[in-house]
Design a protein around this motif. Structure first.
Motif, PDB file in Angstrom:
ATOM      1  N   GLU A   1       6.674   4.068   5.264  1.00  0.00           N
ATOM      2  CA  GLU A   1       6.134   3.257   6.340  1.00  0.00           C
ATOM      3  C   GLU A   1       4.641   3.505   6.461  1.00  0.00           C
ATOM      4  O   GLU A   1       4.168   4.631   6.319  1.00  0.00           O
ATOM      5  CB  GLU A   1       6.833   3.572   7.667  1.00  0.00           C
ATOM      6  CG  GLU A   1       8.327   3.307   7.615  1.00  0.00           C
ATOM      7  CD  GLU A   1       8.993   3.575   8.953  1.00  0.00           C
ATOM      8  OE1 GLU A   1       8.318   3.363   9.985  1.00  0.00           O
ATOM      9  OE2 GLU A   1      10.157   3.999   8.959  1.00  0.00           O
ATOM     10  N   SER A   2       3.906   2.421   6.712  1.00  0.00           N
ATOM     11  CA  SER A   2       2.448   2.498   6.737  1.00  0.00           C
ATOM     12  C   SER A   2       1.926   2.622   8.161  1.00  0.00           C
ATOM     13  O   SER A   2       2.411   1.960   9.081  1.00  0.00           O
ATOM     14  CB  SER A   2       1.862   1.229   6.088  1.00  0.00           C
ATOM     15  OG  SER A   2       0.462   1.202   6.207  1.00  0.00           O
ATOM     16  N   PHE A   3       0.926   3.487   8.303  1.00  0.00           N
ATOM     17  CA  PHE A   3       0.205   3.600   9.569  1.00  0.00           C
ATOM     18  C   PHE A   3      -1.199   4.116   9.252  1.00  0.00           C
ATOM     19  O   PHE A   3      -1.363   5.168   8.632  1.00  0.00           O
ATOM     20  CB  PHE A   3       0.909   4.560  10.534  1.00  0.00           C
ATOM     21  CG  PHE A   3       0.159   4.743  11.830  1.00  0.00           C
ATOM     22  CD1 PHE A   3       0.211   3.776  12.818  1.00  0.00           C
ATOM     23  CD2 PHE A   3      -0.617   5.880  12.040  1.00  0.00           C
ATOM     24  CE1 PHE A   3      -0.481   3.933  14.004  1.00  0.00           C
ATOM     25  CE2 PHE A   3      -1.318   6.043  13.221  1.00  0.00           C
ATOM     26  CZ  PHE A   3      -1.257   5.064  14.209  1.00  0.00           C
ATOM     27  N   GLY A   4      -2.202   3.341   9.712  1.00  0.00           N
ATOM     28  CA  GLY A   4      -3.575   3.741   9.390  1.00  0.00           C
ATOM     29  C   GLY A   4      -3.796   3.707   7.888  1.00  0.00           C
ATOM     30  O   GLY A   4      -3.525   2.711   7.225  1.00  0.00           O
TER      31      GLY A   4
ATOM     32  N   PRO B   1       0.809  -1.223   0.000  1.00  0.00           N
ATOM     33  CA  PRO B   1       0.000   0.000   0.000  1.00  0.00           C
ATOM     34  C   PRO B   1       0.839   1.269   0.000  1.00  0.00           C
ATOM     35  O   PRO B   1       0.340   2.333  -0.353  1.00  0.00           O
ATOM     36  CB  PRO B   1      -0.822  -0.116   1.288  1.00  0.00           C
ATOM     37  CG  PRO B   1      -0.038  -1.018   2.169  1.00  0.00           C
ATOM     38  CD  PRO B   1       0.635  -1.993   1.246  1.00  0.00           C
ATOM     39  N   CYS B   2       2.103   1.145   0.392  1.00  0.00           N
ATOM     40  CA  CYS B   2       2.991   2.312   0.424  1.00  0.00           C
ATOM     41  C   CYS B   2       4.164   2.087  -0.514  1.00  0.00           C
ATOM     42  O   CYS B   2       4.619   0.947  -0.698  1.00  0.00           O
ATOM     43  CB  CYS B   2       3.506   2.554   1.848  1.00  0.00           C
ATOM     44  SG  CYS B   2       2.206   2.971   3.052  1.00  0.00           S
TER      45      CYS B   2
ATOM     46  N   LYS C   1       7.439   7.759  18.146  1.00  0.00           N
ATOM     47  CA  LYS C   1       8.214   6.540  18.349  1.00  0.00           C
ATOM     48  C   LYS C   1       9.212   6.322  17.226  1.00  0.00           C
ATOM     49  O   LYS C   1      10.385   6.004  17.472  1.00  0.00           O
ATOM     50  CB  LYS C   1       7.279   5.341  18.441  1.00  0.00           C
ATOM     51  CG  LYS C   1       6.553   5.206  19.763  1.00  0.00           C
ATOM     52  CD  LYS C   1       5.730   3.921  19.788  1.00  0.00           C
ATOM     53  CE  LYS C   1       5.064   3.732  21.146  1.00  0.00           C
ATOM     54  NZ  LYS C   1       4.258   2.480  21.190  1.00  0.00           N
ATOM     55  N   ARG C   2       8.761   6.466  15.980  1.00  0.00           N
ATOM     56  CA  ARG C   2       9.652   6.212  14.855  1.00  0.00           C
ATOM     57  C   ARG C   2      10.757   7.259  14.785  1.00  0.00           C
ATOM     58  O   ARG C   2      11.917   6.937  14.498  1.00  0.00           O
ATOM     59  CB  ARG C   2       8.858   6.204  13.550  1.00  0.00           C
ATOM     60  CG  ARG C   2       9.658   5.689  12.375  1.00  0.00           C
ATOM     61  CD  ARG C   2      10.070   4.265  12.593  1.00  0.00           C
ATOM     62  NE  ARG C   2      10.816   3.732  11.449  1.00  0.00           N
ATOM     63  CZ  ARG C   2      11.871   2.959  11.559  1.00  0.00           C
ATOM     64  NH1 ARG C   2      12.309   2.618  12.761  1.00  0.00           N
ATOM     65  NH2 ARG C   2      12.488   2.510  10.488  1.00  0.00           N
ATOM     66  N   ALA C   3      10.432   8.512  15.071  1.00  0.00           N
ATOM     67  CA  ALA C   3      11.443   9.576  15.065  1.00  0.00           C
ATOM     68  C   ALA C   3      12.480   9.343  16.158  1.00  0.00           C
ATOM     69  O   ALA C   3      13.679   9.587  15.964  1.00  0.00           O
ATOM     70  CB  ALA C   3      10.769  10.927  15.242  1.00  0.00           C
ATOM     71  N   LYS C   4      12.017   8.835  17.302  1.00  0.00           N
ATOM     72  CA  LYS C   4      12.945   8.563  18.398  1.00  0.00           C
ATOM     73  C   LYS C   4      13.900   7.438  18.034  1.00  0.00           C
ATOM     74  O   LYS C   4      15.075   7.433  18.432  1.00  0.00           O
ATOM     75  CB  LYS C   4      12.157   8.214  19.652  1.00  0.00           C
ATOM     76  CG  LYS C   4      13.002   8.174  20.919  1.00  0.00           C
ATOM     77  CD  LYS C   4      12.133   7.997  22.151  1.00  0.00           C
ATOM     78  CE  LYS C   4      12.980   8.021  23.413  1.00  0.00           C
ATOM     79  NZ  LYS C   4      12.149   7.873  24.643  1.00  0.00           N
ATOM     80  N   GLU C   5      13.425   6.466  17.259  1.00  0.00           N
ATOM     81  CA  GLU C   5      14.288   5.358  16.833  1.00  0.00           C
ATOM     82  C   GLU C   5      15.330   5.809  15.814  1.00  0.00           C
ATOM     83  O   GLU C   5      16.443   5.279  15.774  1.00  0.00           O
ATOM     84  CB  GLU C   5      13.443   4.239  16.234  1.00  0.00           C
ATOM     85  CG  GLU C   5      12.525   3.550  17.238  1.00  0.00           C
ATOM     86  CD  GLU C   5      11.570   2.577  16.575  1.00  0.00           C
ATOM     87  OE1 GLU C   5      11.601   2.479  15.316  1.00  0.00           O
ATOM     88  OE2 GLU C   5      10.778   1.918  17.268  1.00  0.00           O
ATOM     89  N   LEU C   6      14.971   6.799  14.973  1.00  0.00           N
ATOM     90  CA  LEU C   6      15.845   7.190  13.868  1.00  0.00           C
ATOM     91  C   LEU C   6      16.625   8.476  14.108  1.00  0.00           C
ATOM     92  O   LEU C   6      17.666   8.689  13.477  1.00  0.00           O
ATOM     93  CB  LEU C   6      15.006   7.371  12.592  1.00  0.00           C
ATOM     94  CG  LEU C   6      14.238   6.145  12.081  1.00  0.00           C
ATOM     95  CD1 LEU C   6      13.352   6.544  10.915  1.00  0.00           C
ATOM     96  CD2 LEU C   6      15.197   5.042  11.668  1.00  0.00           C
ATOM     97  N   SER C   7      16.146   9.321  14.978  1.00  0.00           N
ATOM     98  CA  SER C   7      16.647  10.693  15.023  1.00  0.00           C
ATOM     99  C   SER C   7      18.045  10.820  15.611  1.00  0.00           C
ATOM    100  O   SER C   7      18.859  11.605  15.135  1.00  0.00           O
ATOM    101  CB  SER C   7      15.697  11.577  15.827  1.00  0.00           C
ATOM    102  OG  SER C   7      15.684  11.164  17.191  1.00  0.00           O
ATOM    103  N   GLN C   8      18.350  10.088  16.672  1.00  0.00           N
ATOM    104  CA  GLN C   8      19.607  10.273  17.398  1.00  0.00           C
ATOM    105  C   GLN C   8      19.762  11.735  17.828  1.00  0.00           C
ATOM    106  O   GLN C   8      20.824  12.348  17.707  1.00  0.00           O
ATOM    107  CB  GLN C   8      20.801   9.841  16.548  1.00  0.00           C
ATOM    108  CG  GLN C   8      20.788   8.361  16.180  1.00  0.00           C
ATOM    109  CD  GLN C   8      21.975   7.949  15.342  1.00  0.00           C
ATOM    110  OE1 GLN C   8      22.701   8.803  14.835  1.00  0.00           O
ATOM    111  NE2 GLN C   8      22.163   6.653  15.171  1.00  0.00           N
TER     112      GLN C   8
END
Length: 293
Positions: free
Chosen positions: A161-164, A155-156, A205-212
């Motif tokens: 990344e897919s959400f909703g 779908p993406c 959550k995703r930004a926290k995983e990637l942002s550093q």
């Protein structure tokens, strides 16, 4: 004592009549040729002419007896040969029938296979034309096997990344806010617009995983210096978001051109900050999921 009489008897072989039989007082009789035999009562034990059954005498040769046995055996062998011949004919008939049925089914299967192969070739041709006519489909259905050109549709687009019902792309290039929005437009989306707390939690959550420790532009800014804040689709910020997601509410009357950034902290709340739009940050793009209509 023997008497010469003329009496009509049914012979055992041939069914004709014989005359000139000589009878004695014993049950044995002889014909004119001297052949001995035993006369038996008539049918059902009634009196009358009987049958003359040849009696083996000492003068009969053993060859005649074996000839009778061989003759009976030949009859049995002839019957057995007949039965074997019939069985062979029946077996041959069934084999022919089975062969004809098999050939008929084989021909039918070949016709079906040819038809399916033709349909598959037509479908593959239409499949290739579809991706040639609509190149954007390559984003949703990338080739996963270069040898077979196998594709997996999602779908993406690839990398999103897919959400909703939406797709999100976290960029690594740093740009100012307006350049980040143009970049999102070029890939078919906009800067992310947060319309629910669930969406905010996912982005945080995703930004926290990637942002550093990095911050990301989102699609929120003040329309004019000192004006009201709105999303890139010109919709206003939902009520209550000011108190939940802003680290501190932007000061009214601030004449600077401000835009919103998402800085992932310890909580998904209080993660929005007002920042000068000319600063260079990473960004979060969003777009609707692809659907088949």
């Amino acid at each position: 004592m023997k008497l010469r009489v003329t009496y009509r008897l049914n012979a055992h072989l041939g069914g004709g009549t014989q005359e000139c039989w000589i009878y004695s007082l014993s049950p044995e009789v002889s014909d004119c040729s001297g052949r001995m035999g035993v006369i038996t009562p008539g049918e059902n034990g009634m009196s009358g002419p009987g049958l003359l059954h040849p009696k083996k005498t000492e003068g009969a040769t053993e060859r005649d007896w074996w000839f009778t046995q061989y003759r009976q055996l030949s009859h049995y062998l002839a019957l057995l040969c007949f039965l074997l011949t019939m069985a062979t004919l029946l077996q041959t008939f069934y084999l022919v029938q089975i062969t004809l049925v098999f050939q008929s089914q084989s021909t039918l299967q070949e016709v079906r296979l040819k038809d399916l192969t033709q349909k598959l070739n037509t479908l593959n041709h239409s499949y290739l034309l579809l991706f040639h006519k609509y190149p954007a489909l390559n984003q949703y259905c990338p080739v996963t096997n270069s040898n077979t050109n196998e594709r997996v549709c999602m779908p993406c687009p690839e990398g999103w990344e897919s959400f909703g019902e939406r797709c999100y792309l976290y960029t690594y290039d740093r740009r100012d806010w307006i350049s980040s929005q143009y970049h999102c437009l070029s890939v078919g989306g906009n800067l992310a617009m947060v319309k629910s707390e669930e969406e905010q939690i996912f982005l945080w959550k995703r930004a926290k995983e990637l942002s550093q420790g990095d911050s990301y532009w989102i699609g929120l800014r003040n329309g004019n210096p000192g004006g009201a804040w709105h999303w890139v689709d010109d919709s206003p910020v939902e009520k209550g978001f000011w108190d939940i997601f802003w680290d501190h509410e932007p000061e009214k009357g601030d004449t600077r051109e401000l835009c919103a950034r998402l800085s992932p902290g310890d909580s998904h709340r209080a993660g929005w900050y007002a920042t000068m739009c000319k600063n260079s940050l990473k960004s979060i793009c969003e777009r609707t999921q692809g659907t088949l209509q």
